[in-house]
Write an enzyme that holds these catalytic residues in place. Structure first.
Site, PDB file in Angstrom:
ATOM      1  N   HIS A  53       6.066  -6.792  -7.288  1.00  0.00           N
ATOM      2  CA  HIS A  53       5.606  -7.662  -6.211  1.00  0.00           C
ATOM      3  C   HIS A  53       5.425  -9.089  -6.727  1.00  0.00           C
ATOM      4  CE1 HIS A  53       3.744  -4.291  -3.509  1.00  0.00           C
ATOM      5  NE2 HIS A  53       4.968  -3.992  -3.926  1.00  0.00           N
ATOM      6  N   GLU A  55       2.915 -11.122  -6.640  1.00  0.00           N
ATOM      7  CA  GLU A  55       1.676 -11.348  -7.384  1.00  0.00           C
ATOM      8  C   GLU A  55       1.784 -10.830  -8.818  1.00  0.00           C
ATOM      9  OE1 GLU A  55       0.284 -10.102  -3.156  1.00  0.00           O
ATOM     10  OE2 GLU A  55       2.020  -9.774  -4.451  1.00  0.00           O
ATOM     11  N   CYS A  86      -1.787  -4.918  -5.951  1.00  0.00           N
ATOM     12  CA  CYS A  86      -1.872  -6.302  -6.395  1.00  0.00           C
ATOM     13  C   CYS A  86      -3.313  -6.794  -6.437  1.00  0.00           C
ATOM     14  CB  CYS A  86      -1.013  -7.194  -5.507  1.00  0.00           C
ATOM     15  SG  CYS A  86       0.759  -6.894  -5.733  1.00  0.00           S
TER      16      CYS A  86
END
Length: 144
Positions: A53, A55, A86
């Site tokens: 992801h 992040e 995250c």
């Protein structure tokens, strides 16, 4: 334009990079003392990795820039509310502040892991919310 809006614009540019690669358009930047020290966008399809992801990419880059794993003086800007995974990483990194654009009622941490962030982390939501939401809507309209 506020600093939060300026940095969210940079996160939106990262989201655009994800969109161009046919990834879910989420982008992230991490700022410390006025400097961008990490940036990332979704790479889950490119890397065939569900943990890739935006992040996570930005946290890794920021930690490498700082030479340490804690982001205690940093603000993380992300276009969409972080998921539970995250948010956990943001919490473990002891990030001082989280700023995000659009809520994610289906997968966002506030629904599934509201205590995942570090207790000292402050949260600001809704920065450039419409722009952040529109990128996601456009992407999913294209893919349905």
């Amino acid at each position: 334009m506020s600093d939060d809006e300026r940095y969210m614009q940079l996160a939106l540019a990262e989201a655009d990079r994800a969109y161009a690669a046919d990834e879910v358009p989420v982008g992230c930047v991490i700022v410390c003392e006025g400097q961008v020290i990490g940036r990332g966008h979704n790479l889950t399809e490119t890397l065939q990795d569900v943990t890739a992801h935006a992040e996570m990419q930005a946290i890794t880059a920021a930690a490498q820039t700082l030479g340490g794993k804690y982001l205690t003086q940093c603000t993380l800007y992300v276009t969409v509310e972080p998921c539970a995974m995250c948010a956990g990483a943001i919490g473990w990194a002891q990030t001082a502040r989280l700023v995000y654009g659009a809520d994610d009622p289906k997968r966002g941490f506030q629904t599934f892991a509201p205590k995942a962030l570090h207790p000292k982390c402050t949260v600001t939501k809704g920065v450039l919310e419409d722009e952040c939401r529109k990128r996601m809507q456009t992407f999913f309209e294209k893919h349905r």
